[in-house]
Design a protein around this motif. Structure first.
Motif, short mmCIF file in Angstrom:
data_model
loop_
_atom_site.label_atom_id
_atom_site.label_comp_id
_atom_site.label_asym_id
_atom_site.label_seq_id
_atom_site.Cartn_x
_atom_site.Cartn_y
_atom_site.Cartn_z
N ASP A 1 -7.15 -2.77 3.03
CA ASP A 1 -6.03 -3.03 3.94
C ASP A 1 -6.60 -3.27 5.33
O ASP A 1 -7.26 -2.40 5.89
CB ASP A 1 -5.12 -1.81 3.93
CG ASP A 1 -3.89 -2.02 4.79
OD1 ASP A 1 -4.00 -2.72 5.83
OD2 ASP A 1 -2.83 -1.49 4.45
N ASP B 1 -3.14 -0.30 -3.84
CA ASP B 1 -4.11 -0.19 -2.76
C ASP B 1 -5.53 -0.44 -3.27
O ASP B 1 -6.48 0.14 -2.81
CB ASP B 1 -4.03 1.17 -2.07
CG ASP B 1 -4.05 2.31 -3.06
OD1 ASP B 1 -4.15 2.04 -4.27
OD2 ASP B 1 -3.94 3.46 -2.63
N LEU C 1 0.84 -1.19 0.00
CA LEU C 1 0.00 0.00 0.00
C LEU C 1 0.88 1.23 0.00
O LEU C 1 1.81 1.35 0.77
CB LEU C 1 -0.84 0.04 1.27
CG LEU C 1 -2.05 -0.88 1.28
CD1 LEU C 1 -2.69 -0.85 2.64
CD2 LEU C 1 -3.03 -0.44 0.22
N ALA C 2 0.54 2.16 -0.83
CA ALA C 2 1.23 3.44 -0.77
C ALA C 2 0.32 4.46 -1.39
O ALA C 2 -0.59 4.15 -2.17
CB ALA C 2 2.55 3.37 -1.53
N GLY C 3 0.52 5.68 -1.04
CA GLY C 3 -0.41 6.74 -1.43
C GLY C 3 -0.64 6.85 -2.91
O GLY C 3 -1.75 7.15 -3.36
N THR C 4 0.32 6.60 -3.70
CA THR C 4 0.17 6.93 -5.10
C THR C 4 0.35 5.73 -6.03
O THR C 4 0.42 5.90 -7.23
CB THR C 4 1.18 8.01 -5.50
OG1 THR C 4 2.49 7.58 -5.08
CG2 THR C 4 0.85 9.33 -4.83
N THR C 5 0.42 4.52 -5.50
CA THR C 5 0.55 3.38 -6.39
C THR C 5 -0.82 2.78 -6.63
O THR C 5 -1.80 3.18 -6.03
CB THR C 5 1.46 2.29 -5.79
OG1 THR C 5 0.72 1.65 -4.75
CG2 THR C 5 2.72 2.88 -5.23
#
Lengths: 249, 249, 249, 249
Positions: C217, C213, C206-210
């Motif tokens: 989660d 997500d 998970l990451a803000g801009t990938t």
């Protein structure tokens, strides 16, 4: 027993024409109101089924009040009123919220939801003075609705507003008027709708075993409306979603 | 990390004021728009929490466009927009459909649902250019709604229309904008709402063990809004119905 | 102020483990019950977060009664109970109604819905004797649910039965117990769920801009549960549907 | 055109008897299955309407399989199947969740929801081999349901579980089977139901203008079922909620 008087507001070759034909065949006096009542599909109805035509912009309070006065004078007090206006202005389809034209959104809301309010109000005022018929019904008010009443689809915000507004109005009216003997129903048609063309042929063919019945047939929608009107008040349905067998939902 | 910019459209001493205070305390730049931004409750917010006030009739397309321009110039591009307009005109309450004033119904629809469209549209246009924040969010648009969004109550047709229209719009926008990184939420408050009075005391007292918390406390509503804004986009909620523990539903 | 006691029924490396970690970090005493409490994911929780493990087949009345007795003895009376059992037996997926195995359908119903009844019942019996905490809450009971609680999907009849049964139970319990100070919530997760693997890495990043997500989660689901538990009773939410930003609905 | 074969599972003097009479009068072969098929109300149906009686505990897989075999042998392959089992065991009413008897809850779930699964499964297996009738329908499966399918009421958790389980099953089956030509419907009766007594008089009288029609009349429910069965597949309804005009909702 006095004769049923049906008024259909919103007039085209689809649901409205099917309702007009079926109601007339069932022995009702039938009126149909449209912005342009001179379109051929409606002229035919007058000739073939004795349907009375009225010019009315149903988003205007005075126009709707006048319509009901005229209908009472010509046909009698309505016992079945169908609000069958979609209300979408042509340019509104498939626009994202950022691109949508706000004035078109407003017109859609006015054409669809506000006209439903006006028509429902006039119907309620008159029907509550009716005597209950053999089924205990003083009158039936049916709102044709669309999938967007059930689900707000993307790039369709204005139509979702209008349809869910109409559904909310119908619900409120049902809770208020049903205990007074007036049957109120909301009927979302979760499908594309076929119709009868001016030459009398169907815009889509229907038969028991072909794949042509993947659109809602307005003749069957009209049948469902008639069944709603004839339900005994011991078992009224408020909402019926009609969809073709192959429809995804 | 750039600072959050919150814009609250619709301003009074209840939810709007609670939001303004909480958002400001959380480090956001906060603007609040109202038809009459000079009411004492809003003047206080400016003094105590640095909240910027804007005059805006949110049912007018040009006024809403101008509002967002001003906010961008003064505070920056909004990352959190709350539409908090009830929209009912005073005379509309508890009128049966037959007695209701059609022009008031129309104004309610315009004030509430159409203003939601206008505010949502401006927010969407700006937010989609934002960079996602740490939670993957380009912006959050929250529509305060009412019980009538869930259920059309009798003698309340116009309000049911307006609330369900707003809910339909919110749904459509959520399905369209969430995959673009903008979080859209509809929050029906299924309760009477208390508020903070101008002398700073609460209109209804809240405490863990008294019966005074049978109304929704706007400070907790504001908290729910902040939590929505801070949800990671892997687990966004679209709709949250908030109701007090003792509420019938 | 006495310490919160959390019991999570149903234990795996996803939502249950995330809840256990977050609740423990938040200062609660935490117990977790599973059919096979010896699986590595749960052993880790004991070592890293002091989580107490219990063996329990939650579809058995006596086993559930015993579980709660043990928890009260070991940790104290629960103030937060999470029912996190999916209940599907392995062979049940994607079988048409005609092909489905009836005994598997029955087991799914028992594992999921009936165990929810048993767990909810024990929780209610104990919690109503609690004193309200600072938020006016005597206890919180959360039912994890699935998309099938919102919509019965084709080739999934048994799971739809189980999920909607659980939703119906939760609703009934909410209407009954909320006015007694017990917060009941139904949380359908409308998504695939990622989880933390035994080596500590995430099953999906998970990451803000990938784009990684696009699954829910469980760490954020746990956060939503904690927020529900801490809602003030003036504004309780009964149902929250959590879905990733890119999910179709 | 071959004759319709109707099977009603669950037999008493209310909806089942009304259905049996109406279906027989409409020219169908009719079977009715009950745990105790010897009760006078059902014996009468045999004598007056030629209805065939079957003994069946519909919560047992083998019993349901056998029932359908017997019906096929005696009457032919069913084209209309009504699941009309409420399933509540006597002691279950109005018990709070803490006081409820878990084994009664389990029996209710088995009697109502699991039997619906078994009956629906057998019907689906047979009907999909049918030829479509004039309306394009290979068969119709109707689940009678209750208000608890729409709303989980307090002190009624087990019944809410069972009714919503049944609704979830019906939804799943509808989405799966409707595109295969089988019409599936869920019909919550949101009311108390009257019935015909053994001496032929009505348990509650119905007439157009009295106040005695404040309960749902099973004769009209049967009529709604017949209309569902005869809907053309271009416009199928999945769910119809039937309630008396004076019912609060």
């Amino acid at each position: 027993m006095t004769k049923d008087v049906a008024l259909i507001v919103g007039g085209g070759p689809g649901i409205s024409a099917s309702c007009a034909r079926l109601f007339a065949k069932s022995g009702m006096h039938v009126g149909i109101a449209a912005r342009t009542p001179d379109k051929p599909a409606l002229q035919n109805l007058e000739q073939t089924h004795g349907v009375r035509r009225y010019a009315c912009d149903a988003s205007k309070p005075e126009a709707v009040a006048l319509l009901f006065q005229d209908v009472v004078r010509d046909l009698g007090v309505p016992t079945l009123v169908v609000h069958n206006i979609d209300g979408r202005v042509p340019g509104i389809f498939r626009k994202g919220i950022a691109e949508a034209d706000a004035s078109m959104a407003f017109e859609t809301l006015r054409n669809s939801a506000f006209s439903a309010f006006l028509v429902g109000q006039q119907a309620a005022r008159l029907m509550r003075e009716n005597k209950p018929d053999a089924n205990g019904t003083k009158g039936t008010i049916i709102f044709t609705n669309a999938s967007a009443a059930l689900k707000g689809f993307p790039t369709s915000g204005a139509f979702a507003m209008a349809c869910q507004a109409k559904a909310g109005l119908a619900q409120s009216m049902a809770r208020e008027l049903m205990p007074q003997g007036i049957h109120v129903a909301n009927v979302p048609i979760d499908a594309a709708i076929g119709w009868t063309q001016e030459d009398g042929t169907r815009a889509h063919r229907l038969a028991g075993t072909t794949v042509d019945d993947n659109m809602a047939d307005p003749d069957y929608i009209a049948e469902a409306y008639l069944q709603l009107h004839r339900q005994h008040r011991s078992t009224w349905a408020f909402e019926i979603v009609l969809r073709p067998w192959v429809e995804k939902w």
